[in-house]
Structures are given as C-alpha cells and as structure tokens.
Design an enzyme around this catalytic site. Structure first.
Site, PDB file in Angstrom:
ATOM      1  N   TYR A 103      -1.513 -24.199  24.922  1.00  0.00           N
ATOM      2  CA  TYR A 103      -1.709 -23.988  23.480  1.00  0.00           C
ATOM      3  C   TYR A 103      -2.813 -22.962  23.216  1.00  0.00           C
ATOM      4  O   TYR A 103      -3.624 -22.667  24.094  1.00  0.00           O
ATOM      5  CB  TYR A 103      -2.056 -25.320  22.783  1.00  0.00           C
ATOM      6  CG  TYR A 103      -3.364 -25.943  23.244  1.00  0.00           C
ATOM      7  CD1 TYR A 103      -3.369 -26.943  24.207  1.00  0.00           C
ATOM      8  CD2 TYR A 103      -4.588 -25.532  22.718  1.00  0.00           C
ATOM      9  CE1 TYR A 103      -4.555 -27.517  24.628  1.00  0.00           C
ATOM     10  CE2 TYR A 103      -5.778 -26.109  23.138  1.00  0.00           C
ATOM     11  CZ  TYR A 103      -5.756 -27.094  24.093  1.00  0.00           C
ATOM     12  OH  TYR A 103      -6.935 -27.652  24.516  1.00  0.00           O
TER      13      TYR A 103
ATOM     14  N   LYS B  69      -4.510 -38.577  34.148  1.00  0.00           N
ATOM     15  CA  LYS B  69      -3.417 -39.182  33.374  1.00  0.00           C
ATOM     16  C   LYS B  69      -2.603 -40.187  34.191  1.00  0.00           C
ATOM     17  O   LYS B  69      -2.075 -41.146  33.662  1.00  0.00           O
ATOM     18  CB  LYS B  69      -2.485 -38.094  32.833  1.00  0.00           C
ATOM     19  CG  LYS B  69      -3.093 -37.354  31.652  1.00  0.00           C
ATOM     20  CD  LYS B  69      -2.115 -36.395  31.028  1.00  0.00           C
ATOM     21  CE  LYS B  69      -2.813 -35.661  29.897  1.00  0.00           C
ATOM     22  NZ  LYS B  69      -1.961 -34.683  29.225  1.00  0.00           N
TER      23      LYS B  69
ATOM     24  N   THR C 157      -7.255 -36.679  30.052  1.00  0.00           N
ATOM     25  CA  THR C 157      -6.610 -35.438  30.452  1.00  0.00           C
ATOM     26  C   THR C 157      -6.788 -35.220  31.948  1.00  0.00           C
ATOM     27  O   THR C 157      -7.252 -36.112  32.665  1.00  0.00           O
ATOM     28  CB  THR C 157      -7.124 -34.250  29.584  1.00  0.00           C
ATOM     29  OG1 THR C 157      -6.323 -33.109  29.865  1.00  0.00           O
ATOM     30  CG2 THR C 157      -8.589 -33.929  29.839  1.00  0.00           C
TER      31      THR C 157
ATOM     32  N   SER D  59      -9.625 -31.249  21.483  1.00  0.00           N
ATOM     33  CA  SER D  59      -9.536 -32.599  20.908  1.00  0.00           C
ATOM     34  C   SER D  59     -10.757 -33.002  20.074  1.00  0.00           C
ATOM     35  O   SER D  59     -10.588 -33.593  18.996  1.00  0.00           O
ATOM     36  CB  SER D  59      -9.270 -33.628  22.006  1.00  0.00           C
ATOM     37  OG  SER D  59      -8.026 -33.347  22.600  1.00  0.00           O
TER      38      SER D  59
ATOM     39  N   GLY E 124       2.583 -24.323  22.924  1.00  0.00           N
ATOM     40  CA  GLY E 124       2.199 -25.733  23.056  1.00  0.00           C
ATOM     41  C   GLY E 124       1.394 -26.278  21.888  1.00  0.00           C
ATOM     42  O   GLY E 124       0.984 -27.448  21.916  1.00  0.00           O
TER      43      GLY E 124
ATOM     44  N   GLY F  67       6.613 -26.621  37.340  1.00  0.00           N
ATOM     45  CA  GLY F  67       5.507 -27.566  37.488  1.00  0.00           C
ATOM     46  C   GLY F  67       6.047 -28.959  37.737  1.00  0.00           C
ATOM     47  O   GLY F  67       7.192 -29.281  37.353  1.00  0.00           O
TER      48      GLY F  67
ATOM     49  N   LEU G  92       3.785 -25.115  27.438  1.00  0.00           N
ATOM     50  CA  LEU G  92       2.962 -26.235  26.972  1.00  0.00           C
ATOM     51  C   LEU G  92       1.508 -25.826  26.760  1.00  0.00           C
ATOM     52  O   LEU G  92       0.731 -26.570  26.165  1.00  0.00           O
ATOM     53  CB  LEU G  92       3.060 -27.413  27.953  1.00  0.00           C
ATOM     54  CG  LEU G  92       4.485 -27.901  28.247  1.00  0.00           C
ATOM     55  CD1 LEU G  92       4.447 -29.243  28.967  1.00  0.00           C
ATOM     56  CD2 LEU G  92       5.329 -28.016  26.989  1.00  0.00           C
TER      57      LEU G  92
ATOM     58  N   ASP H  55       1.734 -37.856  24.483  1.00  0.00           N
ATOM     59  CA  ASP H  55       2.234 -36.513  24.834  1.00  0.00           C
ATOM     60  C   ASP H  55       3.751 -36.453  24.670  1.00  0.00           C
ATOM     61  O   ASP H  55       4.314 -35.409  24.356  1.00  0.00           O
ATOM     62  CB  ASP H  55       1.903 -36.173  26.300  1.00  0.00           C
ATOM     63  CG  ASP H  55       0.452 -35.743  26.483  1.00  0.00           C
ATOM     64  OD1 ASP H  55      -0.169 -35.297  25.499  1.00  0.00           O
ATOM     65  OD2 ASP H  55      -0.047 -35.838  27.620  1.00  0.00           O
TER      66      ASP H  55
HETATM   67  P1  NAP Z   1      -1.079 -31.192  36.454  1.00  0.00           P
HETATM   68  O1  NAP Z   1      -0.737 -32.639  36.485  1.00  0.00           O
HETATM   69  O2  NAP Z   1      -2.252 -30.683  37.213  1.00  0.00           O
HETATM   70  O3  NAP Z   1       0.227 -30.370  36.935  1.00  0.00           O
HETATM   71  C1  NAP Z   1       0.209 -28.982  36.974  1.00  0.00           C
HETATM   72  C2  NAP Z   1       1.418 -28.485  37.722  1.00  0.00           C
HETATM   73  O4  NAP Z   1       1.327 -27.055  37.740  1.00  0.00           O
HETATM   74  C3  NAP Z   1       1.473 -28.920  39.185  1.00  0.00           C
HETATM   75  O5  NAP Z   1       2.808 -29.044  39.591  1.00  0.00           O
HETATM   76  C4  NAP Z   1       0.800 -27.756  39.892  1.00  0.00           C
HETATM   77  O6  NAP Z   1       1.211 -27.585  41.222  1.00  0.00           O
HETATM   78  C5  NAP Z   1       1.323 -26.588  39.090  1.00  0.00           C
HETATM   79  N1  NAP Z   1       0.465 -25.436  39.237  1.00  0.00           N
HETATM   80  C6  NAP Z   1      -0.881 -25.365  39.054  1.00  0.00           C
HETATM   81  N2  NAP Z   1      -1.321 -24.109  39.280  1.00  0.00           N
HETATM   82  C7  NAP Z   1      -0.229 -23.385  39.638  1.00  0.00           C
HETATM   83  C8  NAP Z   1      -0.039 -22.036  40.030  1.00  0.00           C
HETATM   84  N3  NAP Z   1      -1.051 -21.170  40.090  1.00  0.00           N
HETATM   85  N4  NAP Z   1       1.211 -21.629  40.341  1.00  0.00           N
HETATM   86  C9  NAP Z   1       2.248 -22.501  40.267  1.00  0.00           C
HETATM   87  N5  NAP Z   1       2.134 -23.786  39.924  1.00  0.00           N
HETATM   88  C10 NAP Z   1       0.906 -24.230  39.611  1.00  0.00           C
HETATM   89  O7  NAP Z   1      -1.321 -30.694  34.944  1.00  0.00           O
HETATM   90  P2  NAP Z   1      -0.597 -31.236  33.619  1.00  0.00           P
HETATM   91  O8  NAP Z   1      -1.427 -32.285  32.996  1.00  0.00           O
HETATM   92  O9  NAP Z   1       0.817 -31.517  33.963  1.00  0.00           O
HETATM   93  O10 NAP Z   1      -0.697 -29.947  32.664  1.00  0.00           O
HETATM   94  C11 NAP Z   1       0.093 -28.800  32.889  1.00  0.00           C
HETATM   95  C12 NAP Z   1      -0.062 -27.841  31.708  1.00  0.00           C
HETATM   96  O11 NAP Z   1       0.415 -28.444  30.508  1.00  0.00           O
HETATM   97  C13 NAP Z   1      -1.516 -27.427  31.430  1.00  0.00           C
HETATM   98  O12 NAP Z   1      -1.549 -26.054  31.090  1.00  0.00           O
HETATM   99  C14 NAP Z   1      -1.888 -28.236  30.224  1.00  0.00           C
HETATM  100  O13 NAP Z   1      -2.859 -27.585  29.401  1.00  0.00           O
HETATM  101  C15 NAP Z   1      -0.547 -28.294  29.503  1.00  0.00           C
HETATM  102  N6  NAP Z   1      -0.504 -29.464  28.603  1.00  0.00           N
HETATM  103  C16 NAP Z   1      -0.436 -29.208  27.278  1.00  0.00           C
HETATM  104  C17 NAP Z   1      -0.395 -30.253  26.397  1.00  0.00           C
HETATM  105  C18 NAP Z   1      -0.327 -29.964  24.921  1.00  0.00           C
HETATM  106  O14 NAP Z   1      -0.607 -30.864  24.129  1.00  0.00           O
HETATM  107  N7  NAP Z   1       0.049 -28.763  24.518  1.00  0.00           N
HETATM  108  C19 NAP Z   1      -0.426 -31.588  26.844  1.00  0.00           C
HETATM  109  C20 NAP Z   1      -0.472 -31.803  28.238  1.00  0.00           C
HETATM  110  C21 NAP Z   1      -0.524 -30.731  29.105  1.00  0.00           C
HETATM  111  P3  NAP Z   1       0.490 -28.348  42.439  1.00  0.00           P
HETATM  112  O15 NAP Z   1       1.001 -29.741  42.390  1.00  0.00           O
HETATM  113  O16 NAP Z   1       0.920 -27.572  43.616  1.00  0.00           O
HETATM  114  O17 NAP Z   1      -0.988 -28.248  42.153  1.00  0.00           O
END
Ligand code: NAP
Length: 286
Positions: A235, A74, A70, A25, A255, A134, A233, A110
């Site tokens: 990137y 969030k 982030t 960012s 992503g 997820g 998602l 998002d």
């Molecule tokens: P978050 O709120 O922490 O949620 C992550 C999810 O993934 C949770 O359900 C977590 O499970 C699960 N998880 C984490 N590690 C895991 C593993 N080793 N095996 C299986 N499940 C696992 O994160 P978020 O904000 O939703 O982001 C998720 C992804 O989206 C990230 O990679 C982020 O970079 C990406 N993202 C991309 C953009 C974009 O602009 N491209 C925007 C937002 C997010 P638990 O609940 O059990 O921990």
C-alpha cells in the site's frame, strides 16, 4: 462488544511486529479514535522474536486491551492466545487480538480487507484462474478468499522457496478439492508462463516493490494483458508491478483498500463502533 464505560476510559492498543520499520496503523487508529471521541491511544511495539511471550504478559499486566499483529508474528502468535476464531485458524494467520473475559482472542481481518479490494470484480473472477506471488501469511489470506469466496477454478503459487510453496499447496488443496492448486518456482519462468497467460488475476503477496518503484518482482519477459487484473498488496506507493499492469491496459488494484478495510474491521471489533472511513481517509496520508 465493549461496555460504554470502557469506551469512556483511556486505554492502550497497538501493533506488534519486527522490525516494524513502517506502519500506517497508529495514524489510522489514533485518527479514528479521535474522530469517534474515544480516549484510546494506539502505538507501534517493535518486539524482537525472543521477547514475544513477555511482551504479551506485559500487555496483559499493563491494561493493553487489543492489538494488531504484523510480520513476522501472524502465524506464530496463535500459540500465545487463549482463543482463535475458526476463520483465523483455517487461514493459519492472526492479525487482530483483543482481551476478553477468558483472555486474548485472535481473529483475521486481513481476509475482509483483501476481499474488499476485489469485491467489485467478483463476477469477472468466477470460474477463472489466478496466480499468487509469495507463499507467506498475506498469500494464505488471498488464497483462502479466492478459493472460498471468489469461486476461482485454479490457483498457482509462484514462490522462491520450493518447501514453503509445497506446504502452501498442501494446505490450500484442502480448502476446496474442486480447485486445482499448484506451485512453481519464481526463478523458472518457463514453468509458470503458460499459467500467467491464462490467469485472470495476478496477486503480488511479496514485499518486492516496497523499497521503491525500481524494485521489480517480474522478469521483463512477462507482460500483463488488457483482460487481466493485477492486485498488489503493498500500500501507499505506485509499485513497478502495478505500473506495468497499468501501462499494458490491465486493471490494477493497490493494497490501500485492503489496509483500510482490515483496519476498519479491527476497529469495529475493539470498539463496537463503525469506523469513520470517509473522515479518516481525508485526514491520514499513507
Ligand atoms: P511474509 O509472510 O513474510 O511472506 C512474504 C512472501 O514473499 C514469502 O513467500 C517470501 O518468500 C516472499 N518474498 C520476500 N522477499 C522476496 C523477494 N525478494 N523475492 C521473491 N519473493 C520474496 O509476508 P506477508 O505478511 O505475507 O506480507 C507480504 C506482503 O503483503 C507485504 O508487502 C505486506 O506489506 C503486504 N500486506 C499488505 C496488507 C495490506 O493491508 N495492504 C496486509 C498484509 C500484508 P520466502 O518465504 O522465501 O521468504
């Protein structure tokens, strides 16, 4: 819409998160401010959970005019804001905040970013089923878009923590009672294999794959089919999830579009100006 005077004055913005190991960012927004001739700077603020409230007070006192949010804030940031848009309230996640006359306002860009990555495929998704891996903030944004804007018929959440998945289903079931929403445990392949075979769209909304191309979310026993769409998602890298989809002849979406489009929408909220996408894309390497 900010005044012309504000756009001519130096000001600070940024992104807050923890541990905030990697973020594109600052590069994206600083480049866009420079291209548009706006004398603002954007920094990364690594804020530990106990310091979140004082960080916001510090922002208000030191003239920070807006910021992105982030992981892991969030969902939790909303209680420190003066207002949250209806869209962000419904999703339960805020990623963009700005200072208004009545204080901090939070929104979710998002959603726009996620939908932008899928928009060319809208017709192919209508009436079809989807799987999201997820159950965090990004998964919520994806589910909200798929149910409200992409007319899917069924959604399966595959997550490793049953409680989080259960809460997710409770929430998502209210978005449209006609869409069947269910959950399955990531570790029990037999419970989600039938849905996998039937799904048109499969979304990775976990961070698995961020650490390198060898990191794998999916067991070897599942295979993408050529009529499926894989949306990761994450990137800026070729994840194993997307490599497997590509090799199977499935359509795949990284992503990157989501990242750029959420950033563009945040920029437009803060500045009232169009985001210089073409030039910024040419200058910033993720
Ligand atoms: P978050 O709120 O922490 O949620 C992550 C999810 O993934 C949770 O359900 C977590 O499970 C699960 N998880 C984490 N590690 C895991 C593993 N080793 N095996 C299986 N499940 C696992 O994160 P978020 O904000 O939703 O982001 C998720 C992804 O989206 C990230 O990679 C982020 O970079 C990406 N993202 C991309 C953009 C974009 O602009 N491209 C925007 C937002 C997010 P638990 O609940 O059990 O921990």
């Amino acid at each position: 819409m900010p005044s012309a005077k504000l756009l001519r004055r130096p000001a600070a913005l940024g992104i807050i998160g923890y541990p905030l190991d990697r973020t594109a960012s600052p590069a994206i927004h600083n480049t866009a401010f420079r291209i548009r001739g706006i004398p603002w700077t954007y920094a990364a603020f690594r804020v530990a959970p106990d310091d979140l409230q004082s960080a916001l007070e510090g922002f208000a006192a030191s003239g920070v005019i807006g910021f992105n949010v982030t992981y892991p804030y969030k969902e939790s940031i909303a209680k420190y804001l003066n207002q949250v848009t209806q869209r962000a309230q419904e999703i339960g996640a805020v990623n963009t905040v700005w200072q208004s006359r009545s204080g901090w306002v939070g929104d979710n860009t998002d959603l726009h970013g996620f939908a932008a990555g899928l928009r060319p495929l809208k017709r192919r998704l209508s009436g079809e089923s989807a799987i999201i891996f997820g159950a965090g903030g990004a998964a919520r944004t994806a589910a909200f878009a798929l149910i409200r804007d992409f007319n899917i018929s069924a959604l399966l959440i595959v997550a490793r923590r049953p409680k989080r998945a259960h809460d997710f289903v409770q929430w998502a079931s209210h978005l449209d009672p006609l869409v069947a929403v269910d959950s399955a445990s990531l570790g029990s392949l037999d419970t989600w294999r039938p849905a996998w075979k039937a799904a048109r769209l499969i979304v990775n909304a976990t961070p698995v794959g961020m650490s390198g191309a060898k990191e794998s979310l999916l067991p070897a026993a599942v295979r993408f089919q050529p009529d499926q769409i894989a949306y990761d998602l994450i990137y800026g890298r070729a994840t194993r999830f997307l490599t497997r989809a590509r090799r199977a002849g499935a359509q795949f979406i990284p992503g990157d579009t989501m990242l750029w489009q959420q950033a563009a929408r945040s920029f437009e909220i803060w500045t009232g100006k169009t985001f210089p996408l073409k030039r910024a894309l040419a200058e910033v390497k993720l």
